[in-house]
Design a protein around this motif. Structure first.
Motif, PDB file in Angstrom:
ATOM      1  N   THR A   1      41.892  45.064  38.360  1.00 17.91           N
ATOM      2  CA  THR A   1      42.368  46.393  38.699  1.00 17.91           C
ATOM      3  C   THR A   1      41.711  47.046  39.386  1.00 17.91           C
ATOM      4  OG1 THR A   1      43.904  46.220  36.657  1.00 17.91           O
ATOM      5  CG2 THR A   1      44.298  48.158  38.052  1.00 17.91           C
ATOM      6  N   PHE A   2      41.027  46.736  40.546  1.00 16.28           N
ATOM      7  CA  PHE A   2      40.006  47.419  41.534  1.00 16.28           C
ATOM      8  C   PHE A   2      38.719  47.736  40.747  1.00 16.28           C
ATOM      9  CE2 PHE A   2      44.831  48.547  42.605  1.00 16.28           C
ATOM     10  CZ  PHE A   2      44.476  47.764  43.791  1.00 16.28           C
ATOM     11  N   GLY A   3      38.397  47.484  39.678  1.00 14.87           N
ATOM     12  CA  GLY A   3      37.242  47.988  38.863  1.00 14.87           C
ATOM     13  C   GLY A   3      37.405  48.842  37.833  1.00 14.87           C
ATOM     14  N   VAL A   4      38.667  49.315  37.810  1.00 12.27           N
ATOM     15  CA  VAL A   4      39.175  50.432  36.729  1.00 12.27           C
ATOM     16  C   VAL A   4      38.303  49.812  35.168  1.00 12.27           C
ATOM     17  CG1 VAL A   4      40.999  51.411  35.353  1.00 12.27           C
ATOM     18  CG2 VAL A   4      41.033  51.189  37.660  1.00 12.27           C
ATOM     19  N   THR A   5      38.785  48.425  35.113  1.00 14.33           N
ATOM     20  CA  THR A   5      37.884  47.750  33.986  1.00 14.33           C
ATOM     21  C   THR A   5      37.151  46.635  34.486  1.00 14.33           C
ATOM     22  OG1 THR A   5      38.324  47.373  31.532  1.00 14.33           O
ATOM     23  CG2 THR A   5      40.012  46.300  33.277  1.00 14.33           C
ATOM     24  N   ALA A   6      36.367  46.035  33.462  1.00 14.75           N
ATOM     25  CA  ALA A   6      35.687  44.865  33.720  1.00 14.75           C
ATOM     26  C   ALA A   6      35.196  44.119  32.726  1.00 14.75           C
ATOM     27  CB  ALA A   6      34.355  45.373  34.578  1.00 14.75           C
ATOM     28  N   ILE A   7      35.318  42.853  32.755  1.00 14.41           N
ATOM     29  CA  ILE A   7      34.629  41.946  31.917  1.00 14.41           C
ATOM     30  C   ILE A   7      33.244  41.690  32.114  1.00 14.41           C
ATOM     31  CG2 ILE A   7      34.901  39.843  30.808  1.00 14.41           C
ATOM     32  CD1 ILE A   7      38.051  39.868  31.484  1.00 14.41           C
ATOM     33  N   HIS A   8      32.591  41.702  31.356  1.00 14.55           N
ATOM     34  CA  HIS A   8      31.018  41.403  31.329  1.00 14.55           C
ATOM     35  C   HIS A   8      30.745  40.264  30.332  1.00 14.55           C
ATOM     36  CE1 HIS A   8      30.328  44.626  33.664  1.00 14.55           C
ATOM     37  NE2 HIS A   8      29.213  44.484  33.839  1.00 14.55           N
ATOM     38  N   THR A   9      30.154  39.091  30.658  1.00 14.10           N
ATOM     39  CA  THR A   9      29.766  38.152  29.533  1.00 14.10           C
ATOM     40  C   THR A   9      28.453  37.548  29.828  1.00 14.10           C
ATOM     41  OG1 THR A   9      30.497  36.171  31.197  1.00 14.10           O
ATOM     42  CG2 THR A   9      32.098  37.022  29.427  1.00 14.10           C
ATOM     43  N   GLY A  10      27.797  37.196  28.771  1.00 17.01           N
ATOM     44  CA  GLY A  10      26.452  36.311  28.732  1.00 17.01           C
ATOM     45  C   GLY A  10      26.284  35.490  27.766  1.00 17.01           C
TER      46      GLY A  10
ATOM     47  N   GLY B   1      23.362  29.682  21.863  1.00 15.41           N
ATOM     48  CA  GLY B   1      24.346  28.941  22.682  1.00 15.41           C
ATOM     49  C   GLY B   1      25.526  30.072  22.477  1.00 15.41           C
ATOM     50  N   GLY B   2      25.637  31.054  21.534  1.00 18.83           N
ATOM     51  CA  GLY B   2      26.766  32.147  21.440  1.00 18.83           C
ATOM     52  C   GLY B   2      27.160  32.962  22.571  1.00 18.83           C
ATOM     53  N   LYS B   3      28.318  33.532  22.817  1.00 13.30           N
ATOM     54  CA  LYS B   3      28.805  33.982  23.965  1.00 13.30           C
ATOM     55  C   LYS B   3      28.929  35.510  23.543  1.00 13.30           C
ATOM     56  CE  LYS B   3      32.332  33.949  27.730  1.00 13.30           C
ATOM     57  NZ  LYS B   3      33.329  32.903  28.037  1.00 13.30           N
ATOM     58  N   PHE B   4      28.351  36.471  24.380  1.00 12.30           N
ATOM     59  CA  PHE B   4      28.622  38.041  24.332  1.00 12.30           C
ATOM     60  C   PHE B   4      29.655  38.224  25.337  1.00 12.30           C
ATOM     61  CE2 PHE B   4      27.909  42.009  26.598  1.00 12.30           C
ATOM     62  CZ  PHE B   4      27.850  42.803  25.483  1.00 12.30           C
ATOM     63  N   ALA B   5      30.780  39.064  24.990  1.00 12.58           N
ATOM     64  CA  ALA B   5      31.946  39.370  25.782  1.00 12.58           C
ATOM     65  C   ALA B   5      32.339  40.827  25.687  1.00 12.58           C
ATOM     66  CB  ALA B   5      33.078  38.336  25.723  1.00 12.58           C
ATOM     67  N   CYS B   6      32.030  41.566  26.875  1.00 11.29           N
ATOM     68  CA  CYS B   6      32.403  42.971  26.720  1.00 11.29           C
ATOM     69  C   CYS B   6      33.542  43.358  27.578  1.00 11.29           C
ATOM     70  CB  CYS B   6      31.279  43.689  27.017  1.00 11.29           C
ATOM     71  SG  CYS B   6      31.503  45.520  27.269  1.00 11.29           S
ATOM     72  N   LEU B   7      34.675  44.129  27.305  1.00 10.61           N
ATOM     73  CA  LEU B   7      35.788  44.643  28.214  1.00 10.61           C
ATOM     74  C   LEU B   7      35.575  46.184  28.106  1.00 10.61           C
ATOM     75  CD1 LEU B   7      38.517  44.123  29.738  1.00 10.61           C
ATOM     76  CD2 LEU B   7      39.683  44.457  27.509  1.00 10.61           C
ATOM     77  N   GLU B   8      35.377  46.705  29.341  1.00 14.89           N
ATOM     78  CA  GLU B   8      35.072  48.183  29.323  1.00 14.89           C
ATOM     79  C   GLU B   8      35.383  48.817  30.552  1.00 14.89           C
ATOM     80  OE1 GLU B   8      34.843  51.084  28.127  1.00 14.89           O
ATOM     81  OE2 GLU B   8      33.375  50.459  26.652  1.00 14.89           O
ATOM     82  N   PHE B   9      35.816  50.051  30.461  1.00 16.01           N
ATOM     83  CA  PHE B   9      36.315  50.870  31.922  1.00 16.01           C
ATOM     84  C   PHE B   9      34.955  50.777  32.575  1.00 16.01           C
ATOM     85  CE2 PHE B   9      39.444  52.690  28.681  1.00 16.01           C
ATOM     86  CZ  PHE B   9      40.452  52.481  29.643  1.00 16.01           C
ATOM     87  N   SER B  10      35.111  50.732  34.069  1.00 15.89           N
ATOM     88  CA  SER B  10      33.833  50.703  34.960  1.00 15.89           C
ATOM     89  C   SER B  10      34.181  51.541  36.068  1.00 15.89           C
ATOM     90  CB  SER B  10      33.733  49.141  35.123  1.00 15.89           C
ATOM     91  OG  SER B  10      32.373  48.766  35.411  1.00 15.89           O
ATOM     92  N   ASP B  11      33.539  50.877  37.223  1.00 15.73           N
ATOM     93  CA  ASP B  11      33.350  51.802  38.491  1.00 15.73           C
ATOM     94  C   ASP B  11      34.283  51.244  39.366  1.00 15.73           C
ATOM     95  OD1 ASP B  11      32.057  53.665  40.334  1.00 15.73           O
ATOM     96  OD2 ASP B  11      31.262  51.699  41.366  1.00 15.73           O
ATOM     97  N   VAL B  12      35.017  52.191  39.866  1.00 14.44           N
ATOM     98  CA  VAL B  12      36.064  51.755  41.303  1.00 14.44           C
ATOM     99  C   VAL B  12      35.352  51.913  42.490  1.00 14.44           C
ATOM    100  CG1 VAL B  12      38.404  52.186  42.332  1.00 14.44           C
ATOM    101  CG2 VAL B  12      38.171  52.466  39.859  1.00 14.44           C
ATOM    102  N   PRO B  13      34.831  50.844  43.137  1.00 13.87           N
ATOM    103  CA  PRO B  13      34.317  50.973  44.358  1.00 13.87           C
ATOM    104  C   PRO B  13      34.857  51.634  45.631  1.00 13.87           C
ATOM    105  CG  PRO B  13      34.735  48.703  43.870  1.00 13.87           C
ATOM    106  CD  PRO B  13      35.076  49.594  42.836  1.00 13.87           C
TER     107      PRO B  13
END
Length: 287
Positions: A275-284, A199-211
């Motif tokens: 911010t246009f995909g400069v950074t992104a939040i991923h969760t699971g 039931g635990g949550k993984f959360a990642c904040l990371e720079f990403s792709d600007v489409p």
């Protein structure tokens, strides 16, 4: 102003020479799509033996630790604070949750997690901060002591790929701007899954792709031409910030990284662009 222009011009000349001696710049749209060999990995745009990357990354963050927060403000014009605030609201930790913040040396995310939990109930669980770099942890501890909140944290030196915590230990696992620096992203994700409770949550904040191609081009020019120069002016370290910019371009794009999270066993995997995909939040979730 004249001095800054002179330094900028000199650094531009140095960059041009270096570019002639290496392969062309990879744009933010051209992400890593193939796996490295079993014995080699990337360090920025360099290809190095896998066993060297951990020490090289340690050296980079050891070099930038003292100026890390100031540089974050300078590079993002303070926007990183808004990203981190939104990230923690997205994580939504409860006071009873046991949280692990990986690659969290200076405490930026952990301090926000604590603040969020204490707004609900001042009697909150201890937050564990794990980082591979001793210098980053020292900076974080010093900040916590100055704020009078150090008793709420446990500081652990450790590798995201080989966490020393038992299985099913944490309700929340966060990692902000750190997972792109590990040698094996899949191993770090597997460790995140292992130490989370069901039931635990993984959360990642990371720079990403600007489409968007127009915004992507502007972002690339700013990243390669300005950020290393700021690193030289503020932290007297051009090369470390050049690596940090390059490491962003080598990190998988949003959909590819989401697939990697799912492959590690997580369910209900989602991502949100900022911010246009400069950074992104991923969760699971570990279900």
């Amino acid at each position: 102003l004249i001095l800054i222009k002179l330094i900028y011009s000199r650094m531009k000349a140095v960059q041009c020479c270096r570019r002639l001696l290496r392969s062309p710049v990879i744009s933010s749209a051209a992400r890593l799509t193939t796996s490295s060999s079993s014995t080699e990995t990337h360090f920025g745009f360099q290809t190095i033996p896998e066993e060297e990357k951990e020490e090289k990354v340690k050296a980079v963050f050891g070099n930038v630790a003292e100026s890390y927060d100031l540089m974050n403000d300078a590079m993002s014009l303070g926007v990183h604070r808004l990203w981190k605030d939104h990230f923690v609201r997205h994580v939504a930790p409860q006071p009873t949750y046991k949280c692990l913040d990986v690659a969290g040396g200076t405490g930026d995310i952990a301090f926000r997690l604590l603040s969020h939990m204490q707004n609900i109930n001042t009697d909150s669980e201890e937050i564990v901060i794990c980082d591979i770099n001793t210098e980053m942890l020292k900076v974080g501890q010093q900040r916590a002591e100055k704020l009078g909140i150090n008793s709420h944290f446990s500081w652990v030196e450790g590798n995201a790929e080989k966490l020393q915590f038992p299985d099913n230990s944490f309700d929340i696992y966060t990692i902000a701007y750190g997972i792109r620096n590990v040698t094996h992203i899949d191993r770090a994700l597997a460790e995140a899954y292992r130490v989370l409770k069901p039931g635990g949550k993984f959360a990642c904040l990371e720079f990403s792709d600007v489409p968007n191609p127009v915004i992507s081009q502007i972002y690339d020019r700013y990243s390669f031409d300005v950020i290393p120069v700021l690193g030289q002016l503020i932290a007297e370290d051009f090369e470390s910030y050049k690596y940090l910019v390059e490491s962003i371009r080598k990190f998988p794009a949003q959909r590819q990284f989401a697939d990697m999270i799912a492959e590690a066993g997580f369910s209900v995997v989602n991502y949100e662009n900022l911010t246009f995909g400069v950074t992104a939040i991923h969760t699971g979730y570990k279900l």
